[in-house]
Design an enzyme around this catalytic site. Structure first.
Site, PDB file in Angstrom:
ATOM      1  N   LYS A  10       0.850  -1.204   0.000  1.00  0.00           N
ATOM      2  CA  LYS A  10       0.000   0.000   0.000  1.00  0.00           C
ATOM      3  C   LYS A  10       0.883   1.250   0.000  1.00  0.00           C
ATOM      4  O   LYS A  10       1.911   1.271  -0.690  1.00  0.00           O
ATOM      5  CB  LYS A  10      -0.986  -0.046   1.173  1.00  0.00           C
ATOM      6  CG  LYS A  10      -1.879  -1.295   1.109  1.00  0.00           C
ATOM      7  CD  LYS A  10      -3.148  -1.210   1.908  1.00  0.00           C
ATOM      8  CE  LYS A  10      -3.981  -2.467   1.719  1.00  0.00           C
ATOM      9  NZ  LYS A  10      -5.268  -2.445   2.341  1.00  0.00           N
ATOM     10  N   HIS A  93      -7.984  -3.027  -6.977  1.00  0.00           N
ATOM     11  CA  HIS A  93      -8.027  -3.093  -5.508  1.00  0.00           C
ATOM     12  C   HIS A  93      -9.152  -2.184  -5.020  1.00  0.00           C
ATOM     13  O   HIS A  93      -9.425  -1.144  -5.637  1.00  0.00           O
ATOM     14  CB  HIS A  93      -6.681  -2.659  -4.916  1.00  0.00           C
ATOM     15  CG  HIS A  93      -6.584  -2.983  -3.461  1.00  0.00           C
ATOM     16  ND1 HIS A  93      -7.160  -2.192  -2.498  1.00  0.00           N
ATOM     17  CD2 HIS A  93      -6.029  -4.040  -2.827  1.00  0.00           C
ATOM     18  CE1 HIS A  93      -6.940  -2.740  -1.303  1.00  0.00           C
ATOM     19  NE2 HIS A  93      -6.264  -3.868  -1.479  1.00  0.00           N
ATOM     20  N   GLU A 141     -11.768  -9.934  -1.428  1.00  0.00           N
ATOM     21  CA  GLU A 141     -11.490  -9.116  -0.240  1.00  0.00           C
ATOM     22  C   GLU A 141     -12.726  -8.311   0.153  1.00  0.00           C
ATOM     23  O   GLU A 141     -12.935  -7.211  -0.389  1.00  0.00           O
ATOM     24  CB  GLU A 141     -10.371  -8.119  -0.527  1.00  0.00           C
ATOM     25  CG  GLU A 141      -9.050  -8.714  -0.900  1.00  0.00           C
ATOM     26  CD  GLU A 141      -7.911  -7.719  -0.653  1.00  0.00           C
ATOM     27  OE1 GLU A 141      -6.979  -8.100   0.045  1.00  0.00           O
ATOM     28  OE2 GLU A 141      -7.980  -6.579  -1.130  1.00  0.00           O
ATOM     29  N   ILE A 146     -11.231  -4.838   5.330  1.00  0.00           N
ATOM     30  CA  ILE A 146      -9.869  -4.418   4.976  1.00  0.00           C
ATOM     31  C   ILE A 146      -9.319  -3.452   6.029  1.00  0.00           C
ATOM     32  O   ILE A 146      -9.988  -2.516   6.444  1.00  0.00           O
ATOM     33  CB  ILE A 146      -9.850  -3.768   3.569  1.00  0.00           C
ATOM     34  CG1 ILE A 146     -10.137  -4.837   2.505  1.00  0.00           C
ATOM     35  CG2 ILE A 146      -8.510  -3.095   3.291  1.00  0.00           C
ATOM     36  CD1 ILE A 146     -10.169  -4.328   1.079  1.00  0.00           C
ATOM     37  N   GLY A 179      -8.106  -8.238   6.604  1.00  0.00           N
ATOM     38  CA  GLY A 179      -8.020  -8.541   8.034  1.00  0.00           C
ATOM     39  C   GLY A 179      -7.179  -9.758   8.390  1.00  0.00           C
ATOM     40  O   GLY A 179      -7.131 -10.157   9.554  1.00  0.00           O
TER      41      GLY A 179
HETATM   42  O1  G3P Z   1      -4.597  -5.933  -0.442  1.00  0.00           O
HETATM   43  C1  G3P Z   1      -4.635  -6.372   0.861  1.00  0.00           C
HETATM   44  C2  G3P Z   1      -5.716  -5.785   1.618  1.00  0.00           C
HETATM   45  O2  G3P Z   1      -6.495  -4.842   1.083  1.00  0.00           O
HETATM   46  C3  G3P Z   1      -6.007  -6.260   2.938  1.00  0.00           C
HETATM   47  O3  G3P Z   1      -5.431  -5.332   3.793  1.00  0.00           O
HETATM   48  O4  G3P Z   1      -4.511  -4.589   5.889  1.00  0.00           O
HETATM   49  O5  G3P Z   1      -6.628  -5.938   5.840  1.00  0.00           O
HETATM   50  O6  G3P Z   1      -4.452  -7.035   5.325  1.00  0.00           O
HETATM   51  P1  G3P Z   1      -5.252  -5.746   5.298  1.00  0.00           P
END
Ligand code: G3P
Length: 215
Positions: A10, A93, A141, A146, A179
């Protein structure tokens, strides 16, 4: 084929610029010790070239544009992604969503340039659409999870099963993300039938990524 763990850098401070290099070096060392998983990273596009000089794990971009050489100020040329050393890219994304037509074009460009396409979908409807574009991977996702600490693998049982089934029918590899914050979450994703995970803050911000992997 080993399950794939893609670390999305990110634009966190911990994974930008110089920090992106040191995180990558750590993850490269970890990848040599990981027996059960393959590791990939998706740093910011501006960091790709520098990282590719020092990196030994699969390198992906976070985004690109469906353009060709020409007058496209501010856009990201797929050919330049390839020249930077990246082997593929994330597409759509949920923090950088795209119209369906653009997702389709980018997936086709990836096929033409032999770049790995990882297309994200944030619900089952978008998953169905992006599967029809036949990318190499889809990453399921759920948007609301997220960045949080409730893993998709524990919160979304029924939709995960459906997502995995849909991807299997289309013969597209599926990653789970959102998550994911422990090795157990990753194991659980694989147990549920996923081909790997897309993970960000829990690993990027981990004070000791080796400990995360218990190695
Ligand atoms: O691309 C990975 C994502 O959007 C998940 O982010 O911080 O929840 O692992 P995170």
């Amino acid at each position: 084929m080993k399950p794939l763990i893609i670390v999305n850098y990110k634009t966190y401070q911990e994974s930008s610029g110089k920090n992106a290099i040191s995180l990558t070096l750590k993850l490269h060392q970890i990848s040599k010790k990981l027996r059960d998983y393959s590791l990939a990273i998706a740093p910011q596009v501006v960091d790709l070239k520098e990282i590719s000089k020092k990196n030994g794990v699969l390198l992906l971009a976070q985004a690109m544009d469906s353009i060709t050489y020409g007058a496209n100020t501010g856009k990201i040329l797929p050919e330049s992604i390839k020249e930077s050393g990246a082997k593929g890219t994330l597409i759509n994304h949920s923090e950088n969503p795209l119209p369906d037509e653009e997702i389709k074009k980018q997936t086709e460009i990836c096929r033409r340039l032999k770049l790995i396409s990882v297309v994200c979908a944030f619900n089952l409807t978008s998953l169905r659409t992006v599967l029809s574009f036949k990318p190499d991977y889809v990453a399921y996702e759920p948007k609301e999870l997220i960045g949080g600490n409730v893993s998709v693998t524990s919160a979304k049982g029924h939709t995960i099963r459906e997502a995995i089934q849909l991807a299997k029918e289309k013969k597209v590899k599926l990653l789970l993300g959102a998550g994911v914050h422990s090795l157990n979450d990753i194991k659980e994703a694989v147990k549920l039938g996923a081909d790997g995970v897309l993970i960000s803050h829990a690993l990027v911000k981990a004070s000791n990524p080796e400990r995360f992997f218990r190695i």
